[in-house]
Design a protein around this motif. Sequence first.
Motif, PDB file in Angstrom:
ATOM      1  N   GLY A 215       0.887  -1.341   0.054  1.00 55.39           N
ATOM      2  CA  GLY A 215      -0.117  -0.106   0.064  1.00 55.39           C
ATOM      3  C   GLY A 215       0.951   1.039  -0.121  1.00 55.39           C
ATOM      4  N   TYR A 216       1.972   1.396   0.952  1.00 59.70           N
ATOM      5  CA  TYR A 216       2.811   2.605   0.807  1.00 59.70           C
ATOM      6  C   TYR A 216       3.574   2.702  -0.617  1.00 59.70           C
ATOM      7  CZ  TYR A 216       6.675   5.269   2.616  1.00 59.70           C
ATOM      8  OH  TYR A 216       7.545   6.424   2.545  1.00 59.70           O
ATOM      9  N   LYS A 217       3.887   1.468  -1.019  1.00 61.82           N
ATOM     10  CA  LYS A 217       4.613   1.597  -2.320  1.00 61.82           C
ATOM     11  C   LYS A 217       3.546   2.246  -3.340  1.00 61.82           C
ATOM     12  CE  LYS A 217       6.112  -1.206  -6.184  1.00 61.82           C
ATOM     13  NZ  LYS A 217       6.240  -2.577  -6.598  1.00 61.82           N
ATOM     14  N   GLU A 218       2.524   1.772  -3.328  1.00 62.76           N
ATOM     15  CA  GLU A 218       1.553   2.228  -4.493  1.00 62.76           C
ATOM     16  C   GLU A 218       1.183   3.746  -4.292  1.00 62.76           C
ATOM     17  OE1 GLU A 218       0.617   0.918  -7.096  1.00 62.76           O
ATOM     18  OE2 GLU A 218       1.688  -0.988  -6.673  1.00 62.76           O
ATOM     19  N   VAL A 219       1.024   4.250  -2.858  1.00 64.85           N
ATOM     20  CA  VAL A 219       0.652   5.469  -2.594  1.00 64.85           C
ATOM     21  C   VAL A 219       1.817   6.512  -2.844  1.00 64.85           C
ATOM     22  CG1 VAL A 219       0.569   7.289  -0.523  1.00 64.85           C
ATOM     23  CG2 VAL A 219      -0.842   5.285  -0.752  1.00 64.85           C
ATOM     24  N   MET A 220       3.089   5.945  -2.574  1.00 67.62           N
ATOM     25  CA  MET A 220       4.141   6.870  -3.053  1.00 67.62           C
ATOM     26  C   MET A 220       4.493   7.131  -4.786  1.00 67.62           C
ATOM     27  SD  MET A 220       5.542   7.568  -0.224  1.00 67.62           S
ATOM     28  CE  MET A 220       7.143   8.331  -0.760  1.00 67.62           C
ATOM     29  N   GLN A 221       3.802   5.995  -5.474  1.00 62.79           N
ATOM     30  CA  GLN A 221       3.961   6.058  -6.788  1.00 62.79           C
ATOM     31  C   GLN A 221       2.723   6.805  -7.456  1.00 62.79           C
ATOM     32  OE1 GLN A 221       4.480   2.023  -8.150  1.00 62.79           O
ATOM     33  NE2 GLN A 221       6.727   1.987  -7.530  1.00 62.79           N
ATOM     34  N   ASP A 222       1.782   6.984  -6.660  1.00 60.25           N
ATOM     35  CA  ASP A 222       0.411   7.441  -7.120  1.00 60.25           C
ATOM     36  C   ASP A 222       0.282   8.842  -7.281  1.00 60.25           C
ATOM     37  OD1 ASP A 222      -2.334   8.350  -7.804  1.00 60.25           O
ATOM     38  OD2 ASP A 222      -3.411   6.733  -6.630  1.00 60.25           O
ATOM     39  N   LYS A 223       0.240   9.671  -8.483  1.00 62.91           N
ATOM     40  CA  LYS A 223       0.602  11.088  -8.610  1.00 62.91           C
ATOM     41  C   LYS A 223      -0.704  11.806  -8.118  1.00 62.91           C
ATOM     42  CE  LYS A 223       4.106  10.916 -12.094  1.00 62.91           C
ATOM     43  NZ  LYS A 223       4.417  11.123 -13.530  1.00 62.91           N
ATOM     44  N   SER A 224      -1.580  11.060  -8.156  1.00 65.16           N
ATOM     45  CA  SER A 224      -2.969  11.810  -7.463  1.00 65.16           C
ATOM     46  C   SER A 224      -2.975  12.049  -6.222  1.00 65.16           C
ATOM     47  CB  SER A 224      -4.413  10.875  -7.928  1.00 65.16           C
ATOM     48  OG  SER A 224      -4.244   9.775  -7.207  1.00 65.16           O
ATOM     49  N   ILE A 225      -2.169  11.273  -5.544  1.00 63.90           N
ATOM     50  CA  ILE A 225      -1.843  11.622  -3.954  1.00 63.90           C
ATOM     51  C   ILE A 225      -0.433  12.582  -3.910  1.00 63.90           C
ATOM     52  CG2 ILE A 225      -1.727  10.600  -1.625  1.00 63.90           C
ATOM     53  CD1 ILE A 225      -2.842   7.902  -2.787  1.00 63.90           C
ATOM     54  N   ILE A 226      -0.828  13.845  -3.686  1.00 64.35           N
ATOM     55  CA  ILE A 226       0.126  14.721  -3.675  1.00 64.35           C
ATOM     56  C   ILE A 226       1.190  14.377  -2.642  1.00 64.35           C
ATOM     57  CG2 ILE A 226       0.612  17.029  -3.713  1.00 64.35           C
ATOM     58  CD1 ILE A 226      -2.008  17.730  -4.931  1.00 64.35           C
ATOM     59  N   GLY A 227       0.523  14.192  -1.523  1.00 66.08           N
ATOM     60  CA  GLY A 227       1.312  14.107  -0.306  1.00 66.08           C
ATOM     61  C   GLY A 227       0.740  13.806   1.164  1.00 66.08           C
ATOM     62  N   GLY A 228       1.255  13.743   2.137  1.00 71.58           N
ATOM     63  CA  GLY A 228       0.543  13.427   3.425  1.00 71.58           C
ATOM     64  C   GLY A 228       1.353  12.345   4.280  1.00 71.58           C
ATOM     65  N   GLY A 229       0.588  11.909   5.190  1.00 72.50           N
ATOM     66  CA  GLY A 229       1.239  10.925   6.216  1.00 72.50           C
ATOM     67  C   GLY A 229      -0.023  10.229   6.897  1.00 72.50           C
ATOM     68  N   SER A 230       0.284   9.102   7.403  1.00 72.23           N
ATOM     69  CA  SER A 230      -0.556   8.224   8.214  1.00 72.23           C
ATOM     70  C   SER A 230       0.237   7.240   9.182  1.00 72.23           C
ATOM     71  CB  SER A 230      -1.236   7.610   7.259  1.00 72.23           C
ATOM     72  OG  SER A 230      -2.392   6.619   7.838  1.00 72.23           O
ATOM     73  N   THR A 231      -0.609   6.681  10.279  1.00 75.64           N
ATOM     74  CA  THR A 231      -0.070   5.769  11.041  1.00 75.64           C
ATOM     75  C   THR A 231      -1.079   4.569  10.521  1.00 75.64           C
ATOM     76  OG1 THR A 231      -2.003   6.129  12.605  1.00 75.64           O
ATOM     77  CG2 THR A 231       0.211   7.241  12.941  1.00 75.64           C
ATOM     78  N   ALA A 232      -0.941   3.472  10.820  1.00 70.25           N
ATOM     79  CA  ALA A 232      -1.583   2.182  10.403  1.00 70.25           C
ATOM     80  C   ALA A 232      -1.810   1.168  11.256  1.00 70.25           C
ATOM     81  CB  ALA A 232      -1.152   1.769   9.118  1.00 70.25           C
TER      82      ALA A 232
END
Length: 437
Positions: A215-232
């Motif tokens: 999930g983290y890898k895909e978020v990092m590659q997803d250009k529609s998700i500009i930035g941010g952060g999260s616990t899990a």
Amino acid sequence: MGFAAAGALVLSNQLFPRAGSRLSSSSGLLLLYLSTSSLLAAASTPRLYNTQASKSFLSLPTCSVNNNTCPISPYGLRLFHPTPQACGSNPHYSYRIAASYSAKGHRLHPGRDLFTHNGLEQCKSTITDIKECKLHKDKRTRPRSGQDAFFVSQVGDSDTIAFGVADGVGGWSESGVDPADFAHGLCEYMACAARMFPEGSKAGPLHPKDLLQIGYKEVMQDKSIIGGGSTACIALAEPDGLVEVANLGDSGFMHLGLNAVRHFSHPQTHAFNTPYQLSKTPERMLVQMAVFGGTSALADLPNDANVTNHRVRHGDVLVFATDGVWDNLSPQDALGIVSRSMLDLGAWVENDAGFEVSEDLQSLVQGGSKGNSDADSLQAKLALAITKEAKDTSLNTKRDGPFAKEVQRYYPDENWHGGKPDDIVAVVVVVVESPVD
């Protein structure tokens, strides 16, 4: 949730929304905002766990069997000690799941702010590309849970269930980034990866840390998700009763059984109100930092997650929640809510010998429908009860929750009392042993 801002020190109201009215401008809390050097120092020292939670746990009723939980072995093998129930039998368990949620600043609507999982599908997903799977998830249909998110997904065509929560880091909004995109995107990608398994995954069994990494890898590659952060806090629950959990940051979970706490997670923090967190820094901020210098955003990795393994039993309850719950409800509070509800609804029965699981549990988890669970199901009522109590406590200025007590502990000069308003997500799992044919 706390967060170390990129580029500059952030103002106190990013971590404390009510700081303007509750905290003085000269507060020692400004020391919480970490520079790059202090973050590196924190990363090089042992993890700081919340010792207050472990002290509270000592006063809770505990199970007589102490082998329901064990840390993962250094070799990645699952090591479990046999329990009396497991000896000489091969029980099959199902997991009845519901989630309740409420965004900060919004009223709780029990009929709307609820999700119930309706069991296993009979076939594996036909989608084999995780990005294509994510595109099928419309942002407009996301739960109204604010910056917090959750997911529930079958693993391939097996009887294993993956589920978890993610808490978006609110401080990113000061940088023009919607914190919800990271948390919800992370959960959507993990749900896709689980449902598609073993497509796109490494050989061998799937573990929650693997799911978090995907999930983290895909978020990092997803250009529609500009930035941010999260616990899990992510789990995989298998039909033989083995549950593996990966927890990163200050979201967390409890394992409850027959009016007792079998396990609760300890938050991972770099400092007070600064939890471990996954993060993605926007390109424009990376450029600014390269040109002008400055601090970088706090960024931990999926591999930093704490992993534990658990053996569950018939009638056990798992509670996974974001810090909107745990900052307002103590372990005692959560146990009390679940125990009262389980007894009042007839799922647990008290007798002279103690507590036992009711024979009606199977029908209670189905609610008013046949086969599928709904808003009248046991798990839905438990999730709503926890969310409602956390919501009420967060708005109560006279009842000190765990967050207020931590502020008083670390900063006794601060006049902080009451709850901590925040986004709230609670995922509740009721474990049911399948009847023998």
